[in-house]
Design an enzyme around this catalytic site. Sequence first.
Site, PDB file in Angstrom:
ATOM      1  N   GLY A  11      -1.922  14.373  -5.678  1.00 45.59           N
ATOM      2  CA  GLY A  11      -1.570  15.609  -6.402  1.00 45.59           C
ATOM      3  C   GLY A  11      -1.187  15.313  -7.888  1.00 45.59           C
ATOM      4  O   GLY A  11      -1.148  15.965  -8.605  1.00 45.59           O
ATOM      5  N   ASN A  12      -0.574  13.838  -7.900  1.00 45.23           N
ATOM      6  CA  ASN A  12      -0.013  13.373  -9.070  1.00 45.23           C
ATOM      7  C   ASN A  12      -1.181  13.032 -10.113  1.00 45.23           C
ATOM      8  O   ASN A  12      -0.893  12.706 -11.545  1.00 45.23           O
ATOM      9  CB  ASN A  12       1.190  12.401  -9.000  1.00 45.23           C
ATOM     10  CG  ASN A  12       2.402  12.930  -8.452  1.00 45.23           C
ATOM     11  OD1 ASN A  12       2.727  13.926  -8.529  1.00 45.23           O
ATOM     12  ND2 ASN A  12       2.801  12.310  -7.351  1.00 45.23           N
ATOM     13  N   LYS A 129      12.489  16.787   2.338  1.00 42.81           N
ATOM     14  CA  LYS A 129      11.648  16.795   1.291  1.00 42.81           C
ATOM     15  C   LYS A 129      11.937  17.885   0.234  1.00 42.81           C
ATOM     16  O   LYS A 129      11.834  18.943   0.617  1.00 42.81           O
ATOM     17  CB  LYS A 129      10.304  16.870   1.905  1.00 42.81           C
ATOM     18  CG  LYS A 129       9.272  17.025   0.870  1.00 42.81           C
ATOM     19  CD  LYS A 129       8.617  15.858   0.161  1.00 42.81           C
ATOM     20  CE  LYS A 129       7.498  15.998  -0.784  1.00 42.81           C
ATOM     21  NZ  LYS A 129       7.325  14.895  -1.754  1.00 42.81           N
ATOM     22  N   LYS A 213       0.024  13.892   2.973  1.00 41.99           N
ATOM     23  CA  LYS A 213      -1.406  13.849   2.920  1.00 41.99           C
ATOM     24  C   LYS A 213      -1.959  12.770   3.216  1.00 41.99           C
ATOM     25  O   LYS A 213      -2.977  12.740   3.737  1.00 41.99           O
ATOM     26  CB  LYS A 213      -1.761  14.527   1.374  1.00 41.99           C
ATOM     27  CG  LYS A 213      -1.641  13.356   0.225  1.00 41.99           C
ATOM     28  CD  LYS A 213      -3.022  12.738  -0.115  1.00 41.99           C
ATOM     29  CE  LYS A 213      -2.543  11.906  -1.511  1.00 41.99           C
ATOM     30  NZ  LYS A 213      -1.477  11.005  -1.733  1.00 41.99           N
ATOM     31  N   LYS A 275       0.999   5.470   2.352  1.00 42.42           N
ATOM     32  CA  LYS A 275      -0.120   4.875   2.013  1.00 42.42           C
ATOM     33  C   LYS A 275      -0.517   3.665   2.681  1.00 42.42           C
ATOM     34  O   LYS A 275      -1.679   3.443   3.193  1.00 42.42           O
ATOM     35  CB  LYS A 275      -0.501   4.498   0.589  1.00 42.42           C
ATOM     36  CG  LYS A 275      -0.439   5.703  -0.351  1.00 42.42           C
ATOM     37  CD  LYS A 275      -0.673   5.529  -1.669  1.00 42.42           C
ATOM     38  CE  LYS A 275      -0.206   6.970  -2.642  1.00 42.42           C
ATOM     39  NZ  LYS A 275      -0.671   8.026  -2.354  1.00 42.42           N
TER      40      LYS A 275
HETATM   41  P1  ADP Z   1       0.238  10.281  -4.875  1.00 40.93           P
HETATM   42  O1  ADP Z   1       0.462  11.573  -5.729  1.00 40.93           O
HETATM   43  O2  ADP Z   1      -1.042   9.561  -5.068  1.00 40.93           O
HETATM   44  O3  ADP Z   1       0.233  10.199  -3.270  1.00 40.93           O
HETATM   45  P2  ADP Z   1       2.780   8.911  -5.068  1.00 40.93           P
HETATM   46  O4  ADP Z   1       3.770   9.202  -6.311  1.00 40.93           O
HETATM   47  O5  ADP Z   1       3.162   9.505  -3.741  1.00 40.93           O
HETATM   48  O6  ADP Z   1       1.368   9.153  -5.430  1.00 40.93           O
HETATM   49  O7  ADP Z   1       2.624   7.253  -4.824  1.00 40.93           O
HETATM   50  C1  ADP Z   1       2.003   6.308  -5.698  1.00 40.93           C
HETATM   51  C2  ADP Z   1       3.256   5.741  -6.550  1.00 40.93           C
HETATM   52  O8  ADP Z   1       3.820   4.767  -5.810  1.00 40.93           O
HETATM   53  C3  ADP Z   1       2.976   4.810  -7.545  1.00 40.93           C
HETATM   54  O9  ADP Z   1       2.750   5.688  -8.930  1.00 40.93           O
HETATM   55  C4  ADP Z   1       3.987   4.026  -8.115  1.00 40.93           C
HETATM   56  O10 ADP Z   1       4.825   4.290  -8.957  1.00 40.93           O
HETATM   57  C5  ADP Z   1       4.778   4.023  -6.453  1.00 40.93           C
HETATM   58  N1  ADP Z   1       4.985   2.709  -5.967  1.00 40.93           N
HETATM   59  C6  ADP Z   1       6.045   2.220  -5.125  1.00 40.93           C
HETATM   60  N2  ADP Z   1       6.125   1.142  -4.527  1.00 40.93           N
HETATM   61  C7  ADP Z   1       4.928   0.535  -5.117  1.00 40.93           C
HETATM   62  C8  ADP Z   1       4.272  -0.723  -4.964  1.00 40.93           C
HETATM   63  N3  ADP Z   1       4.759  -1.692  -4.042  1.00 40.93           N
HETATM   64  N4  ADP Z   1       3.163  -0.997  -5.377  1.00 40.93           N
HETATM   65  C9  ADP Z   1       2.370   0.212  -6.182  1.00 40.93           C
HETATM   66  N5  ADP Z   1       2.835   1.055  -6.560  1.00 40.93           N
HETATM   67  C10 ADP Z   1       4.084   1.594  -5.893  1.00 40.93           C
HETATM   68 MG    MG Z   2       2.296  10.753  -2.358  1.00 38.46          MG
END
Ligand code: ADP
Ligand code: MG
Length: 312
Positions: A11-12, A129, A213, A275
Amino acid sequence: MGRLAVVAIGGNSITKAGERGTIPEQFKNARETSRHIAQMIVRGYDVVVTHGNGPQVGNILLRAEMACSVLPMLPLHTCGADSQGGMGYMIQQVLGNELRKLGIDRCVTTVITQTVVDAGDPAFSNPSKPIGPFYTSEEAERKVRDDGWKVIEDANRGWRRVVPSPMPTRIVEADAIKTLLEAGSIVIGVGGGGIPVVETDGRLEGVAAVIDKDHASRLIANYIGAELFIMSTDVEQVALHYGTPDEVRLSSLTLDEAMGYHAEGHFPPGSMGPKVLASVEFLRGGGEEAIITNPESIERALDGEMGTRITR
Ligand code: ADP
Ligand code: MG
């Protein structure tokens, strides 16, 4: 059919940090991601696109809040459905346009998707959340009293509503998604992790919750028998000691390594944690490889030159 892949768009990456999130901005970002998904289709993949909706559903809720003196308030589950429709429309239009530009005439279809959660999920007794706007303590108290909300003070910025984030157990429209794929369509589904519903004696009812998601996307990925699961986010690669001077980027990981680093705390809940865990579950559920990267790097990641690849 071609090789099956699920691509989960963050979403970001549709409403980016530093942008206002206008509709033209969202279309521009969706178009950029779609260019790379179209290249996967050129390479012979049949694709289900899923997406997050955090920023977008927050805006829908805020709009409803601000209009509630003249219009009835919207419950969170219908806000989720609205976001699926609006974002699905946008993605199906721009992805269809990208494909036609490449001479590929494929139908792109959005499926409004419900995701079953367990009414007994511990998340329901521990809403965590934060969603929607910030409130003063007086406004928040009123919401708690009149509307039964749970609220928390969010990092000294004000009070926010918190909702449960239960684990998804079943994608209700999974068979419809599969049927559309088999009929040659590119399918967009499970938007925002799906609209959370609880099931009682076969009857479904929307609940005030949000679903991760990445976890919901891996459920549909295993259900359709996808071999590849891509999570398209805003980092090129997963890292150890992320954001510190000791940061080490990872280009490949085994399932055991992923679990080990997760246990060491490298992947926080609410961002990279889901993820990595969703990748592990995908592989355990029969998937062949999971890739975490950003939209621009999808093709290079397929060539093994970028991204983080997780395999058994
Ligand atoms: P999305 O909207 O794609 O689900 P999120 O913000 O939930 O994105 O997750 C992606 C973010 O996770 C990245 O922007 C990064 O800032 C963060 N992040 C946290 N830990 C890690 C890590 N170990 N390696 C890479 N990114 C990380
Ligand atoms: Mg996310």
